[in-house]
Motif scaffolding. Structure first.
Motif, PDB file in Angstrom:
ATOM      1  N   ASP A  66       0.832  -1.089   0.148  1.00 49.51           N
ATOM      2  CA  ASP A  66      -0.101   0.233  -0.040  1.00 49.51           C
ATOM      3  C   ASP A  66       0.579   1.233  -0.163  1.00 49.51           C
ATOM      4  O   ASP A  66       0.050   2.056   0.215  1.00 49.51           O
ATOM      5  CB  ASP A  66      -0.947  -0.072   1.001  1.00 49.51           C
ATOM      6  N   ALA A  67       2.551   1.204  -0.015  1.00 51.80           N
ATOM      7  CA  ALA A  67       3.163   1.946  -0.317  1.00 51.80           C
ATOM      8  C   ALA A  67       4.390   2.375  -1.489  1.00 51.80           C
ATOM      9  O   ALA A  67       5.071   2.551  -0.923  1.00 51.80           O
ATOM     10  CB  ALA A  67       3.567   2.541   0.853  1.00 51.80           C
ATOM     11  N   LEU A  68       3.803   1.983  -2.559  1.00 45.04           N
ATOM     12  CA  LEU A  68       4.513   1.864  -3.546  1.00 45.04           C
ATOM     13  C   LEU A  68       5.166   3.014  -3.460  1.00 45.04           C
ATOM     14  O   LEU A  68       4.823   4.203  -3.980  1.00 45.04           O
ATOM     15  CB  LEU A  68       4.023   1.080  -5.135  1.00 45.04           C
ATOM     16  N   PRO A  69       6.604   3.186  -4.510  1.00 45.71           N
ATOM     17  CA  PRO A  69       7.350   4.300  -4.766  1.00 45.71           C
ATOM     18  C   PRO A  69       6.710   4.775  -6.266  1.00 45.71           C
ATOM     19  O   PRO A  69       6.088   3.840  -7.082  1.00 45.71           O
ATOM     20  CB  PRO A  69       8.785   4.136  -5.019  1.00 45.71           C
ATOM     21  N   GLU A  70       7.085   5.712  -6.603  1.00 42.79           N
ATOM     22  CA  GLU A  70       6.905   7.203  -7.616  1.00 42.79           C
ATOM     23  C   GLU A  70       8.060   7.173  -8.333  1.00 42.79           C
ATOM     24  O   GLU A  70       9.330   7.095  -7.257  1.00 42.79           O
ATOM     25  CB  GLU A  70       6.392   8.351  -7.487  1.00 42.79           C
ATOM     26  N   PRO A  71       8.048   7.071  -9.164  1.00 44.70           N
ATOM     27  CA  PRO A  71       7.309   6.914 -10.239  1.00 44.70           C
ATOM     28  C   PRO A  71       7.380   5.393 -10.661  1.00 44.70           C
ATOM     29  O   PRO A  71       8.554   4.812 -10.763  1.00 44.70           O
ATOM     30  CB  PRO A  71       8.049   7.366 -11.768  1.00 44.70           C
ATOM     31  N   LEU A  72       6.369   5.027 -10.612  1.00 41.35           N
ATOM     32  CA  LEU A  72       5.655   3.401 -10.758  1.00 41.35           C
ATOM     33  C   LEU A  72       5.992   3.375 -12.430  1.00 41.35           C
ATOM     34  O   LEU A  72       5.037   3.838 -12.777  1.00 41.35           O
ATOM     35  CB  LEU A  72       4.720   2.773 -10.056  1.00 41.35           C
ATOM     36  N   ALA A  73       6.357   1.564 -13.071  1.00 41.63           N
ATOM     37  CA  ALA A  73       5.382   2.121 -14.518  1.00 41.63           C
ATOM     38  C   ALA A  73       4.527   1.123 -14.111  1.00 41.63           C
ATOM     39  O   ALA A  73       4.204   1.082 -13.062  1.00 41.63           O
ATOM     40  CB  ALA A  73       6.450   0.784 -15.031  1.00 41.63           C
ATOM     41  N   GLY A  74       3.634   1.395 -14.849  1.00 43.33           N
ATOM     42  CA  GLY A  74       2.617   1.803 -15.386  1.00 43.33           C
ATOM     43  C   GLY A  74       1.726  -0.168 -14.664  1.00 43.33           C
ATOM     44  O   GLY A  74       0.686   0.613 -14.533  1.00 43.33           O
ATOM     45  N   ALA A  75       2.019  -0.652 -15.560  1.00 45.19           N
ATOM     46  CA  ALA A  75       2.024  -2.143 -15.016  1.00 45.19           C
ATOM     47  C   ALA A  75       2.349  -2.897 -13.762  1.00 45.19           C
ATOM     48  O   ALA A  75       1.361  -3.849 -13.256  1.00 45.19           O
ATOM     49  CB  ALA A  75       1.788  -2.642 -16.315  1.00 45.19           C
ATOM     50  N   THR A  76       2.651  -2.156 -12.936  1.00 45.92           N
ATOM     51  CA  THR A  76       3.506  -3.391 -12.110  1.00 45.92           C
ATOM     52  C   THR A  76       3.078  -3.210 -10.887  1.00 45.92           C
ATOM     53  O   THR A  76       2.296  -4.157 -10.247  1.00 45.92           O
ATOM     54  CB  THR A  76       4.641  -2.416 -12.374  1.00 45.92           C
TER      55      THR A  76
END
Length: 191
Positions: free
Chosen positions: A159-169
């Protein structure tokens, strides 16, 4: 590319049941590519597109995912890449790539894909990656090591994925956690 890898890719994807309409469309296109181009569709030199394999790695508790900040396109992504001549299966390709890019020995990989995504890349001046995606689990106490392909590696709560994140990850997290739950069930609490 080897006939064994081609046969594995064709058999695996023909039998696979995609979880979403987007994955079903990607599957149809990938099967057309494989049937129309043969083993060449597994090589990075195939400009019309080529099959790749990746893995979303969970820690031994299933509570964090390992992502890499990719050196070329500067987005956080799951681990993976191109098929190599020694690869015999797509699952083996994903496991090899995840191991190389994470520096973690002893990863466990579920052999059934969790997703398939087709996206444009800059390989050989422009191509498409038909990326077959798997779920993997790191052993307890695993320590990651940055590879030459990554700027950084990091463990993140779902619930705390980093940015910038690839679109489909991001949409790989729920199916990877489901794989973890089926294969590494938590014991029931004692009463």
């Amino acid at each position: 590319m080897s006939d064994a890898l081609y046969a594995d890719a064709l058999a695996l994807l023909t039998a696979w049941r995609p979880p979403t309409p987007e994955a079903a469309a990607a599957l149809a296109g990938t099967l057309r590519l494989l049937r129309g181009s043969g083993p060449a569709a597994l090589t990075r030199e195939h400009r019309a597109g080529h099959v790749t394999a990746s893995a979303l790695v969970l820690d031994a508790t299933g509570g964090r995912v390992l992502l890499c900040l990719h050196g070329r396109f500067r987005r956080w992504v799951q681990l993976g890449g191109h098929c190599e001549p020694g690869d015999a299966t797509l699952a083996g390709t994903a496991l090899r790539e995840a191991t190389e890019e994470s520096g973690i020995p002893g990863l466990w990989l579920d052999p059934t894909p969790i997703d398939l995504d087709v996206h444009p890349v800059s390989c050989r001046g422009g191509s498409l990656h038909h990326d077959v995606r798997f779920a993997a689990v790191a052993p307890p106490g695993a320590v990651e090591r940055v590879s030459p392909e990554s700027v950084e590696l990091g463990w993140f709560p779902p619930d705390a994925l980093p940015e910038p994140l690839a679109g489909a990850t991001a949409h790989l997290v729920a199916p990877a956690i489901a794989v973890f739950g089926r294969n590494f069930p938590r014991p029931a609490p004692h009463r």
